[in-house]
Design a protein around this motif. Structure first.
Motif, PDB file in Angstrom:
ATOM      1  N   GLY A 125     -95.288   9.563 -15.633  1.00 28.36           N
ATOM      2  CA  GLY A 125     -93.926   9.049 -15.569  1.00 28.36           C
ATOM      3  C   GLY A 125     -93.400   8.908 -14.159  1.00 28.36           C
ATOM      4  N   GLY A 126     -94.269   8.659 -13.208  1.00 32.05           N
ATOM      5  CA  GLY A 126     -93.870   8.528 -11.811  1.00 32.05           C
ATOM      6  C   GLY A 126     -93.887   9.833 -11.048  1.00 32.05           C
ATOM      7  N   VAL A 127     -94.219  10.935 -11.714  1.00 34.60           N
ATOM      8  CA  VAL A 127     -94.299  12.247 -11.060  1.00 34.60           C
ATOM      9  C   VAL A 127     -95.746  12.505 -10.645  1.00 34.60           C
ATOM     10  CG1 VAL A 127     -93.948  14.726 -11.315  1.00 34.60           C
ATOM     11  CG2 VAL A 127     -92.345  13.117 -12.394  1.00 34.60           C
ATOM     12  N   GLU A 128     -95.979  12.652  -9.334  1.00 31.66           N
ATOM     13  CA  GLU A 128     -97.320  12.924  -8.820  1.00 31.66           C
ATOM     14  C   GLU A 128     -97.612  14.426  -8.916  1.00 31.66           C
ATOM     15  OE1 GLU A 128     -97.640  11.505  -4.780  1.00 31.66           O
ATOM     16  OE2 GLU A 128     -96.119   9.955  -5.162  1.00 31.66           O
ATOM     17  N   ILE A 129     -98.759  14.787  -9.452  1.00 31.09           N
ATOM     18  CA  ILE A 129     -99.141  16.195  -9.528  1.00 31.09           C
ATOM     19  C   ILE A 129    -100.199  16.460  -8.455  1.00 31.09           C
ATOM     20  CG2 ILE A 129    -100.093  18.041 -10.966  1.00 31.09           C
ATOM     21  CD1 ILE A 129     -99.016  16.614 -13.388  1.00 31.09           C
ATOM     22  N   ARG A 130     -99.902  17.402  -7.567  1.00 30.85           N
ATOM     23  CA  ARG A 130    -100.777  17.721  -6.444  1.00 30.85           C
ATOM     24  C   ARG A 130    -100.977  19.235  -6.347  1.00 30.85           C
ATOM     25  NH1 ARG A 130    -101.200  13.140  -7.114  1.00 30.85           N
ATOM     26  NH2 ARG A 130    -100.733  11.377  -5.720  1.00 30.85           N
ATOM     27  N   ARG A 131    -102.090  19.656  -5.783  1.00 22.16           N
ATOM     28  CA  ARG A 131    -102.321  21.087  -5.538  1.00 22.16           C
ATOM     29  C   ARG A 131    -101.590  21.531  -4.290  1.00 22.16           C
ATOM     30  NH1 ARG A 131    -102.348  25.591  -5.825  1.00 22.16           N
ATOM     31  NH2 ARG A 131    -103.960  27.093  -6.348  1.00 22.16           N
ATOM     32  N   LYS A 132    -101.500  20.627  -3.313  1.00 25.13           N
ATOM     33  CA  LYS A 132    -100.744  20.846  -2.074  1.00 25.13           C
ATOM     34  C   LYS A 132    -100.465  19.473  -1.490  1.00 25.13           C
ATOM     35  CE  LYS A 132    -104.034  23.344  -0.257  1.00 25.13           C
ATOM     36  NZ  LYS A 132    -105.157  23.163  -1.231  1.00 25.13           N
ATOM     37  N   ALA A 133     -99.625  19.418  -0.473  1.00 17.48           N
ATOM     38  CA  ALA A 133     -99.296  18.132   0.138  1.00 17.48           C
ATOM     39  C   ALA A 133     -99.005  18.329   1.614  1.00 17.48           C
ATOM     40  CB  ALA A 133     -98.085  17.511  -0.558  1.00 17.48           C
ATOM     41  N   ILE A 134     -99.115  17.250   2.375  1.00 16.87           N
ATOM     42  CA  ILE A 134     -98.693  17.227   3.772  1.00 16.87           C
ATOM     43  C   ILE A 134     -97.501  16.293   3.870  1.00 16.87           C
ATOM     44  CG2 ILE A 134     -99.290  16.618   6.137  1.00 16.87           C
ATOM     45  CD1 ILE A 134    -100.770  19.049   5.242  1.00 16.87           C
ATOM     46  N   HIS A 135     -96.393  16.836   4.349  1.00 18.76           N
ATOM     47  CA  HIS A 135     -95.176  16.038   4.506  1.00 18.76           C
ATOM     48  C   HIS A 135     -94.930  15.789   5.991  1.00 18.76           C
ATOM     49  CE1 HIS A 135     -91.082  14.589   3.933  1.00 18.76           C
ATOM     50  NE2 HIS A 135     -90.709  15.399   4.912  1.00 18.76           N
ATOM     51  N   THR A 136     -94.636  14.542   6.345  1.00 14.99           N
ATOM     52  CA  THR A 136     -94.303  14.184   7.719  1.00 14.99           C
ATOM     53  C   THR A 136     -92.794  14.006   7.830  1.00 14.99           C
ATOM     54  OG1 THR A 136     -96.428  13.045   7.975  1.00 14.99           O
ATOM     55  CG2 THR A 136     -94.713  12.579   9.612  1.00 14.99           C
ATOM     56  N   THR A 137     -92.174  14.805   8.665  1.00 14.84           N
ATOM     57  CA  THR A 137     -90.720  14.743   8.831  1.00 14.84           C
ATOM     58  C   THR A 137     -90.326  13.507   9.629  1.00 14.84           C
ATOM     59  OG1 THR A 137     -90.761  16.049  10.856  1.00 14.84           O
ATOM     60  CG2 THR A 137     -90.569  17.265   8.781  1.00 14.84           C
ATOM     61  N   ALA A 138     -89.036  13.222   9.649  1.00 17.39           N
ATOM     62  CA  ALA A 138     -88.533  12.053  10.373  1.00 17.39           C
ATOM     63  C   ALA A 138     -88.811  12.151  11.863  1.00 17.39           C
ATOM     64  CB  ALA A 138     -87.031  11.892  10.125  1.00 17.39           C
ATOM     65  N   ASP A 139     -88.895  13.391  12.386  1.00 18.56           N
ATOM     66  CA  ASP A 139     -89.193  13.561  13.815  1.00 18.56           C
ATOM     67  C   ASP A 139     -90.676  13.812  14.077  1.00 18.56           C
ATOM     68  OD1 ASP A 139     -89.222  16.055  12.668  1.00 18.56           O
ATOM     69  OD2 ASP A 139     -87.683  16.917  13.954  1.00 18.56           O
ATOM     70  N   GLY A 140     -91.535  13.499  13.100  1.00 17.44           N
ATOM     71  CA  GLY A 140     -92.977  13.468  13.319  1.00 17.44           C
ATOM     72  C   GLY A 140     -93.740  14.756  13.107  1.00 17.44           C
ATOM     73  N   ARG A 141     -93.118  15.805  12.611  1.00 16.88           N
ATOM     74  CA  ARG A 141     -93.819  17.068  12.379  1.00 16.88           C
ATOM     75  C   ARG A 141     -94.573  17.045  11.052  1.00 16.88           C
ATOM     76  NH1 ARG A 141     -89.832  21.239  11.857  1.00 16.88           N
ATOM     77  NH2 ARG A 141     -88.415  19.540  11.300  1.00 16.88           N
ATOM     78  N   LYS A 142     -95.730  17.679  11.038  1.00 17.79           N
ATOM     79  CA  LYS A 142     -96.543  17.780   9.823  1.00 17.79           C
ATOM     80  C   LYS A 142     -96.286  19.129   9.160  1.00 17.79           C
ATOM     81  CE  LYS A 142     -98.926  13.911  10.515  1.00 17.79           C
ATOM     82  NZ  LYS A 142     -98.835  12.742   9.599  1.00 17.79           N
ATOM     83  N   LEU A 143     -95.860  19.098   7.880  1.00 22.38           N
ATOM     84  CA  LEU A 143     -95.578  20.317   7.139  1.00 22.38           C
ATOM     85  C   LEU A 143     -96.505  20.428   5.936  1.00 22.38           C
ATOM     86  CD1 LEU A 143     -91.651  20.204   7.029  1.00 22.38           C
ATOM     87  CD2 LEU A 143     -93.118  21.244   8.776  1.00 22.38           C
ATOM     88  N   LEU A 144     -97.177  21.556   5.822  1.00 24.73           N
ATOM     89  CA  LEU A 144     -97.993  21.853   4.647  1.00 24.73           C
ATOM     90  C   LEU A 144     -97.056  22.321   3.541  1.00 24.73           C
ATOM     91  CD1 LEU A 144    -100.779  22.424   3.271  1.00 24.73           C
ATOM     92  CD2 LEU A 144    -100.660  24.708   4.315  1.00 24.73           C
ATOM     93  N   VAL A 145     -97.169  21.715   2.355  1.00 25.08           N
ATOM     94  CA  VAL A 145     -96.316  22.074   1.226  1.00 25.08           C
ATOM     95  C   VAL A 145     -97.183  22.637   0.111  1.00 25.08           C
ATOM     96  CG1 VAL A 145     -94.561  21.286  -0.404  1.00 25.08           C
ATOM     97  CG2 VAL A 145     -94.770  20.170   1.832  1.00 25.08           C
ATOM     98  N   LEU A 146     -96.914  23.861  -0.292  1.00 22.44           N
ATOM     99  CA  LEU A 146     -97.666  24.507  -1.367  1.00 22.44           C
ATOM    100  C   LEU A 146     -96.817  25.618  -1.966  1.00 22.44           C
ATOM    101  CD1 LEU A 146    -100.525  26.643   0.296  1.00 22.44           C
ATOM    102  CD2 LEU A 146     -98.309  26.144   1.301  1.00 22.44           C
ATOM    103  N   HIS A 147     -97.170  26.064  -3.185  1.00 21.58           N
ATOM    104  CA  HIS A 147     -96.327  27.055  -3.845  1.00 21.58           C
ATOM    105  C   HIS A 147     -96.354  28.389  -3.112  1.00 21.58           C
ATOM    106  CE1 HIS A 147     -94.091  29.147  -6.885  1.00 21.58           C
ATOM    107  NE2 HIS A 147     -95.080  29.997  -7.085  1.00 21.58           N
ATOM    108  N   GLY A 148     -97.547  28.900  -2.793  1.00 20.40           N
ATOM    109  CA  GLY A 148     -97.664  30.137  -2.023  1.00 20.40           C
ATOM    110  C   GLY A 148     -98.315  31.283  -2.749  1.00 20.40           C
ATOM    111  N   ASP A 149     -98.553  31.158  -4.063  1.00 22.47           N
ATOM    112  CA  ASP A 149     -99.153  32.281  -4.794  1.00 22.47           C
ATOM    113  C   ASP A 149    -100.580  32.558  -4.346  1.00 22.47           C
ATOM    114  OD1 ASP A 149    -100.964  30.939  -7.347  1.00 22.47           O
ATOM    115  OD2 ASP A 149     -99.511  29.667  -6.354  1.00 22.47           O
ATOM    116  N   GLU A 150    -101.224  31.579  -3.720  1.00 27.28           N
ATOM    117  CA  GLU A 150    -102.587  31.791  -3.237  1.00 27.28           C
ATOM    118  C   GLU A 150    -102.639  32.805  -2.095  1.00 27.28           C
ATOM    119  OE1 GLU A 150    -100.426  28.977  -3.120  1.00 27.28           O
ATOM    120  OE2 GLU A 150    -101.978  27.440  -2.833  1.00 27.28           O
ATOM    121  N   PHE A 151    -101.486  33.123  -1.519  1.00 26.52           N
ATOM    122  CA  PHE A 151    -101.429  34.115  -0.442  1.00 26.52           C
ATOM    123  C   PHE A 151    -100.843  35.444  -0.903  1.00 26.52           C
ATOM    124  CE2 PHE A 151    -100.846  29.899   1.543  1.00 26.52           C
ATOM    125  CZ  PHE A 151    -102.063  29.841   2.200  1.00 26.52           C
TER     126      PHE A 151
END
Length: 289
Positions: A125-151
């Motif tokens: 339904g337009g919802v992407e399912i991912r294990r983790k993602a990399i988000h690029t902010t408007a000012d060019g920073r790369k952010l790792l996105v994940l739930h965190g239970d693996e840690f």
């Protein structure tokens, strides 16, 4: 799992013009706009879920992208006892409607909704399912996105202990609901009993600090500028060893979201405070009326 697959939100959205919500949706023009929104740890399917406040949040904000950073649905609770009020459906319908309207919605399942991890890479339904993602902010920073239970060493090494802790936490959530029902009748704002208890317990504070450091270190090792996670129900923004650590909090205790403004500035929104400020602004108009 059978209980999960029977949930009505897995059906398609109705045609435009049909109104699936038990709580009417605010119009799009009244919403505050952000570039990106991160929310996690909603725990739909539990009595502790603060669905009403989350609905208020979703009806007052908009964004190009929404990340659902795990524990959106509490499969652990639903396996034991099915609980799914209309307000929980309203949350899901709103998120799916955002995806249908063109908002990018990325769902990263956590440990409580791990049954959806088997669908990683798929789109519903337009919802992407991912294990983790990399988000690029408007000012060019790369952010790792994940739930965190693996840690979470408790989850990794002693899964049985995690379930025991979950049972104790559920009891505290039920008390939280009762306390806030009383406070509401007394005209007092929302207050988190469990959040207060967590910050009073030395071991809990130590665990949160260690968790944050481990997650930030791992993100740095992967060559990104920062990390966004959830899992521990503790909203935070700070730099750890040169890595930006962001936690978007939860919608059980703190009722918080992480947002990115158009220029890349990050902010944690404490929605109970936002509601209180809004009501204070509206009070003179109500008195005058």
């Amino acid at each position: 799992m059978n209980a999960i697959t029977r949930l009505p939100f897995l059906a398609d959205l109705p045609e435009d013009g049909a109104e699936p919500f038990s709580v009417p949706e605010r119009t799009q023009g009244e919403r505050r706009r952000f570039r990106t929104i991160w929310i996690s740890d909603i725990h739909l399917g539990t009595r502790g879920c603060n669905a009403a406040m989350l609905i208020d949040f979703l009806d007052n904000v908009d964004s190009d992208t929404i990340y659902l950073v795990g524990d959106i649905i509490d499969g652990w609770r639903l396996k034991k006892r099915f609980y799914w009020p209309a307000s929980h459906n309203d949350v899901v319908w709103r998120l799916m409607k955002r995806a249908k309207r063109g908002t990018r919605v990325v769902y990263i399942p956590g440990n409580h909704d791990e049954m959806f991890r088997q669908f990683t890479g798929m789109n519903f339904g337009g919802v992407e399912i991912r294990r983790k993602a990399i988000h690029t902010t408007a000012d060019g920073r790369k952010l790792l996105v994940l739930h965190g239970d693996e840690f979470d060493t408790i989850m990794l090494a002693h899964r049985w202990l995690a379930f025991v802790g979950d049972a104790a936490y559920t009891t505290l959530m039920r008390l939280n609901v009762v306390v806030n029902a009383v406070r509401q009748r007394m005209g007092l704002p929302y207050w988190s009993l469990s959040k207060m208890a967590k910050h009073k317990v030395k071991n809990a504070v130590s665990f949160i600090s260690q968790f944050e450091e481990v997650v930030a270190h791992e993100a740095g090792a992967r060559g990104v500028d920062g990390v966004v996670c959830g899992h521990i129900h503790n909203a935070e923004m700070r730099e750890i060893g040169g890595v930006a650590y962001y936690n978007d909090g939860d919608w059980v205790e703190g009722c918080t979201a992480l947002v990115e403004h158009e220029g890349g500035r990050m902010e944690v929104l404490h929605w109970a405070d936002e509601i209180a400020a809004r009501e204070a602004r509206d009070e003179p108009a109500r008195i005058a009326a």
